[in-house]
Design a protein around this motif. Structure first.
Motif, PDB file in Angstrom:
ATOM      1  N   GLU A  64      23.861  35.631   4.674  1.00 52.18           N
ATOM      2  CA  GLU A  64      23.071  36.646   5.026  1.00 52.18           C
ATOM      3  C   GLU A  64      22.281  37.222   3.823  1.00 52.18           C
ATOM      4  O   GLU A  64      21.113  37.203   3.677  1.00 52.18           O
ATOM      5  CB  GLU A  64      23.875  37.947   5.404  1.00 52.18           C
ATOM      6  CG  GLU A  64      24.595  37.564   6.722  1.00 52.18           C
ATOM      7  CD  GLU A  64      25.814  38.819   7.128  1.00 52.18           C
ATOM      8  OE1 GLU A  64      25.793  39.731   6.162  1.00 52.18           O
ATOM      9  OE2 GLU A  64      26.228  38.644   8.253  1.00 52.18           O
ATOM     10  N   LYS A  65      22.931  37.171   2.620  1.00 50.73           N
ATOM     11  CA  LYS A  65      22.213  37.341   1.279  1.00 50.73           C
ATOM     12  C   LYS A  65      21.189  36.433   0.959  1.00 50.73           C
ATOM     13  O   LYS A  65      19.914  36.885   0.618  1.00 50.73           O
ATOM     14  CB  LYS A  65      23.025  37.661   0.097  1.00 50.73           C
ATOM     15  CG  LYS A  65      24.066  38.922   0.110  1.00 50.73           C
ATOM     16  CD  LYS A  65      25.077  38.901  -0.906  1.00 50.73           C
ATOM     17  CE  LYS A  65      25.907  40.048  -0.800  1.00 50.73           C
ATOM     18  NZ  LYS A  65      26.714  40.112  -2.011  1.00 50.73           N
ATOM     19  N   THR A  67      19.597  34.842   3.115  1.00 53.61           N
ATOM     20  CA  THR A  67      18.615  34.751   4.073  1.00 53.61           C
ATOM     21  C   THR A  67      17.473  35.882   3.762  1.00 53.61           C
ATOM     22  O   THR A  67      16.369  35.783   3.761  1.00 53.61           O
ATOM     23  CB  THR A  67      19.122  34.913   5.498  1.00 53.61           C
ATOM     24  OG1 THR A  67      19.896  33.910   5.923  1.00 53.61           O
ATOM     25  CG2 THR A  67      17.987  35.058   6.537  1.00 53.61           C
ATOM     26  N   ALA A  68      18.075  36.977   3.360  1.00 57.81           N
ATOM     27  CA  ALA A  68      17.426  37.962   2.807  1.00 57.81           C
ATOM     28  C   ALA A  68      16.653  37.624   1.757  1.00 57.81           C
ATOM     29  O   ALA A  68      15.401  38.168   1.531  1.00 57.81           O
ATOM     30  CB  ALA A  68      18.196  39.016   2.714  1.00 57.81           C
ATOM     31  N   GLU A  70      15.480  34.935   0.728  1.00 58.59           N
ATOM     32  CA  GLU A  70      14.453  33.969   1.049  1.00 58.59           C
ATOM     33  C   GLU A  70      13.253  34.601   1.826  1.00 58.59           C
ATOM     34  O   GLU A  70      12.109  34.398   1.597  1.00 58.59           O
ATOM     35  CB  GLU A  70      15.157  32.956   2.183  1.00 58.59           C
ATOM     36  CG  GLU A  70      15.863  31.736   1.322  1.00 58.59           C
ATOM     37  CD  GLU A  70      16.455  30.964   2.332  1.00 58.59           C
ATOM     38  OE1 GLU A  70      16.567  31.188   3.445  1.00 58.59           O
ATOM     39  OE2 GLU A  70      16.814  29.577   2.139  1.00 58.59           O
ATOM     40  N   GLN A  71      13.405  35.603   2.642  1.00 60.52           N
ATOM     41  CA  GLN A  71      12.628  36.490   3.131  1.00 60.52           C
ATOM     42  C   GLN A  71      11.864  37.246   2.372  1.00 60.52           C
ATOM     43  O   GLN A  71      10.801  37.306   2.321  1.00 60.52           O
ATOM     44  CB  GLN A  71      13.258  37.373   4.258  1.00 60.52           C
ATOM     45  CG  GLN A  71      12.266  37.912   5.209  1.00 60.52           C
ATOM     46  CD  GLN A  71      13.017  38.801   6.337  1.00 60.52           C
ATOM     47  OE1 GLN A  71      14.244  39.212   6.145  1.00 60.52           O
ATOM     48  NE2 GLN A  71      12.338  39.174   7.307  1.00 60.52           N
ATOM     49  N   ARG A  72      12.480  37.773   1.445  1.00 65.78           N
ATOM     50  CA  ARG A  72      11.960  38.593   0.262  1.00 65.78           C
ATOM     51  C   ARG A  72      10.838  37.797  -0.706  1.00 65.78           C
ATOM     52  O   ARG A  72       9.756  38.087  -1.058  1.00 65.78           O
ATOM     53  CB  ARG A  72      13.011  39.359  -0.743  1.00 65.78           C
ATOM     54  CG  ARG A  72      12.413  40.257  -1.611  1.00 65.78           C
ATOM     55  CD  ARG A  72      11.631  41.445  -1.140  1.00 65.78           C
ATOM     56  NE  ARG A  72      11.265  42.205  -2.383  1.00 65.78           N
ATOM     57  CZ  ARG A  72      10.162  42.593  -2.262  1.00 65.78           C
ATOM     58  NH1 ARG A  72       9.303  42.519  -1.461  1.00 65.78           N
ATOM     59  NH2 ARG A  72       9.936  43.330  -3.461  1.00 65.78           N
ATOM     60  N   THR A  74       9.392  34.830   0.281  1.00 64.53           N
ATOM     61  CA  THR A  74       8.354  34.741   1.307  1.00 64.53           C
ATOM     62  C   THR A  74       7.288  35.843   1.177  1.00 64.53           C
ATOM     63  O   THR A  74       6.084  35.587   1.133  1.00 64.53           O
ATOM     64  CB  THR A  74       8.850  34.332   2.831  1.00 64.53           C
ATOM     65  OG1 THR A  74       9.709  33.316   2.680  1.00 64.53           O
ATOM     66  CG2 THR A  74       7.451  33.968   3.457  1.00 64.53           C
ATOM     67  N   GLU A  75       7.763  36.954   1.312  1.00 66.70           N
ATOM     68  CA  GLU A  75       6.891  38.294   1.218  1.00 66.70           C
ATOM     69  C   GLU A  75       6.176  38.520  -0.094  1.00 66.70           C
ATOM     70  O   GLU A  75       5.091  38.668  -0.113  1.00 66.70           O
ATOM     71  CB  GLU A  75       7.671  39.457   1.414  1.00 66.70           C
ATOM     72  CG  GLU A  75       8.249  39.562   2.919  1.00 66.70           C
ATOM     73  CD  GLU A  75       9.332  40.751   3.268  1.00 66.70           C
ATOM     74  OE1 GLU A  75       9.475  41.400   2.225  1.00 66.70           O
ATOM     75  OE2 GLU A  75       9.768  40.872   4.369  1.00 66.70           O
TER      76      GLU A  75
END
Length: 91
Positions: A64-65, A67-68, A70-72, A74-75
């Motif tokens: 979960e961490k 994934t978070a 990776e998303q951050r 990307t942003e």
């Protein structure tokens, strides 16, 4: 770690399969069988169910961490690209 009642059950099944003439030695055979089974199973690299469940939960939280993060990332990369593609202000 290893369920002793399961070992006892296996040892009884093995001793129960012996011919009648050998059953006189069943108690000794059962004890030796338990001993051998326990020795061989202790050589295996096993974990308890509780340890397995704890590590599963740790792995889920780590995923979960990740994934978070990776998303951050990307942003942040998208923000950086949009800032670098904007025309520079003239002074």
């Amino acid at each position: 770690m290893i369920n002793p009642s399961k070992l006892e059950e296996i040892a009884k099944q093995i001793s129960g399969a012996l011919p009648p003439g050998v059953k006189a030695f069943a108690d000794e055979f059962e004890a030796k069988t338990k001993q051998v089974l326990q020795a061989q199973l202790s050589k295996l690299d096993l974990v308890t169910r509780e340890e397995f469940d704890v590590q599963t939960q740790v792995l889920l939280r780590t995923r979960e961490k990740l994934t978070a993060l990776e998303q951050r990332l990307t942003e942040l990369e998208a923000n950086n690209e949009s800032k670098s593609s904007e025309p520079a202000e003239k002074e």
